[in-house]
Design an enzyme around this catalytic site. Structure first.
Site, PDB file in Angstrom:
ATOM      1  CG  ASP A 179      -0.271  15.041   0.132  1.00  0.00           C
ATOM      2  OD1 ASP A 179       0.902  13.918  -0.581  1.00  0.00           O
ATOM      3  OD2 ASP A 179      -1.190  14.828  -0.269  1.00  0.00           O
ATOM      4  CG  ASP A 189      -1.951  -0.703   1.600  1.00  0.00           C
ATOM      5  OD1 ASP A 189      -2.690  -2.016   0.176  1.00  0.00           O
ATOM      6  OD2 ASP A 189      -1.264  -1.866   2.375  1.00  0.00           O
ATOM      7  CB  THR A 222      -8.180 -10.526   0.976  1.00  0.00           C
ATOM      8  OG1 THR A 222      -7.436 -11.667  -0.097  1.00  0.00           O
ATOM      9  CG2 THR A 222      -6.896  -9.298   0.765  1.00  0.00           C
ATOM     10  CB  THR A 234      -9.877  -5.553   1.780  1.00  0.00           C
ATOM     11  OG1 THR A 234      -9.539  -4.802   2.856  1.00  0.00           O
ATOM     12  CG2 THR A 234      -9.894  -7.004   1.284  1.00  0.00           C
ATOM     13  NE  ARG A 246      -4.523   1.074   2.158  1.00  0.00           N
ATOM     14  CZ  ARG A 246      -4.588   1.765   1.454  1.00  0.00           C
ATOM     15  NH1 ARG A 246      -4.138   2.688   1.209  1.00  0.00           N
ATOM     16  NH2 ARG A 246      -4.701   0.959   0.300  1.00  0.00           N
ATOM     17  N   GLY A 268      -3.818  -4.472  -4.852  1.00  0.00           N
ATOM     18  CA  GLY A 268      -4.607  -3.039  -5.582  1.00  0.00           C
ATOM     19  C   GLY A 268      -3.467  -1.613  -5.683  1.00  0.00           C
ATOM     20  N   GLY A 296       1.772   2.928  -2.347  1.00  0.00           N
ATOM     21  CA  GLY A 296       1.623   4.171  -3.466  1.00  0.00           C
ATOM     22  C   GLY A 296       2.054   3.487  -4.923  1.00  0.00           C
TER      23      GLY A 296
END
Length: 435
Positions: free
Chosen positions: A327, A8, A123, A295, A299, A35, A10
């Site tokens: 950011d 996760d 998942t 899902t 997080r 994902g 990015g």
């Protein structure tokens, strides 16, 4: 390109950026448990199996042998892209990739429930059982679906075996061979135009000097062999997994790029030393929209962990870093970075292999001042607030690896390119090789 944390990070956005220079993008492991979210203008694309490079019409996108393919979800993804005007004519699927079957999903969910308080946090998409059957040599590969008679013959002895598990261990209704055969052979005909010998396609690209981007799913700390076992995925997201999953030799890889958030997140169960269960943790989750692409689960959020960062550098041989979601930290008065752990009776600066020991580690922090200014508009390092630059340099120093890219927002253009991560001189923020 690999994730340098627990997934996760990015990677979808970074893959999208790097695909501009790539002739071929190869997804080498994982399944629909991964994902990737890519924002282009006003459109948001959520991809699970198809590499983000599909958004570039001339880029070939390969789902390689190391992945596991859920035909139903893959076809839905293809249809969704086509409806949005994105062509999938350059999508290719390895004939030797393994297939997720209906019983894999049922067993995954049932087994996770049976674990009770020892749940791993899967998942429920059937990925682990698919890889388990692959290792057990009872799995189905994509090429099996292309041979109806042989596929059905194998189903007739596999499905009854799985039904024993479903009925006697999990108290679930059995599956019917005819129904599974009809469903999957229909999928096969729709997927047939995409099926190829992926290793051969990649080799041809190598021999004609094409740029190839190998895209990992999940992250280093979820690697089956090198992650926080047993709270890991069922494949090898680390850089070495690209060779096995894609069917290439290690000598063709020129550079390894690691992606890490400016803080740390984790989905599912397992130790997480820097986790924040306070207002700051909630702020990071809300500001960073920290919900799983696959899902929708929230997080867990925490401060940047340089210990696992250094471990990711070592395990993957990272040449440079892409830091994302800088950011998200814009409004904080101060920011902490974990530089070591206090474990029972000693302080360590390197990641411990013992899961029990890791679970008892407490983070030792250095605190840096926040910049209290927006960064989403910045496109160069010089435009960043000085304290934001100081923070990035501190991360690069801690990980002894130069930073090549900095993401300051979800959209494609909200990126600071410090150097070309593919062709640059490997200098980044810290000078040559991070010295």
């Amino acid at each position: 390109m690999v994730g340098a944390q627990w997934g996760d990070e990015g990677k979808g956005k970074i893959t999208d950026l790097l695909s501009v220079s790539a002739d071929v993008v190869v997804r080498y492991q994982g399944g629909i448990n991964a994902g990737h979210t890519v924002c282009v203008g006003e459109q948001t694309f959520k991809l699970h199996l198809i590499p983000s490079g599909i958004l570039y019409p001339e880029t070939r996108c390969v789902i390689a042998s190391g992945t596991v393919v859920d035909p139903k979800v893959l076809l839905e993804e293809i249809r969704h892209l086509e409806q949005l005007g994105i062509s999938t004519k350059n999508l290719f699927i390895a004939e030797t990739a393994h297939v997720t079957m209906p019983y894999h999903r049922l067993i995954d969910i049932a087994e996770e429930q049976r674990r009770g308080k020892n749940r791993i946090g899967t998942t429920g998409r059937g990925i682990g059982p698919t890889y388990a059957d692959k290792s057990d040599r009872t799995g189905f590969r994509v090429l099996d679906l292309m041979q109806p008679e042989g596929f059905r013959e194998k189903l007739e002895w596999i499905v009854p075996l799985k039904n024993v598990l479903l009925e006697r261990l999990y108290n679930l209704p059995p599956l019917a061979v005819d129904q599974v055969a009809e469903q999957y052979l229909a999928y096969a005909e729709q997927l047939r135009p995409y099926i190829i010998d992926a290793s051969l396609l990649i080799d041809q690209a190598v021999r004609t000097h094409r740029n190839i981007l190998f895209e990992g799913a999940q992250g280093t700390l979820l690697d089956l062999d090198h992650g926080t076992y047993p709270y890991v995925t069922s494949s090898n997201p680390v850089a070495g997994g690209a060779c096995v999953g894609a069917g290439v030799g290690p000598t063709i890889i020129d550079r390894v790029i690691g992606v890490a958030k400016a803080y740390t997140t984790r989905v599912g169960a397992g130790p997480f030393p820097t986790e924040l269960r306070d207002e700051i943790g909630r702020h990071l989750g809300e500001r960073g929209a920290e919900f799983g692409t696959t899902t929708g689960r929230p997080r867990r959020c925490g401060w940047f962990d340089a210990v696992i960062g250094r471990y990711a550098v070592r395990i993957n041989g990272l040449d440079c870093l892409a830091i994302t979601k800088l950011d998200v930290l814009d409004e904080l008065e101060s920011i902490k970075v974990c530089v070591a752990y206090h474990c029972p009776s000693k302080t360590v600066e390197e990641f411990p292999s013992d899961a029990n020991l890791f679970g008892r580690c407490e983070p030792l922090y250095e605190t840096l001042p926040g910049w209290k200014e927006p960064t989403g508009h910045c496109r160069t390092l010089e435009e960043l607030p000085p304290k934001a630059r100081d923070y990035l340099e501190f991360l690069a120093h801690q990980m002894k690896t130069p930073i090549a890219l900095v993401s300051v927002g979800a959209n494609r253009e909200q990126t600071i390119i410090v150097e070309d991560p593919i062709h640059g001189p490997k200098r980044g923020l810290l000078g040559h090789n991070g010295d």
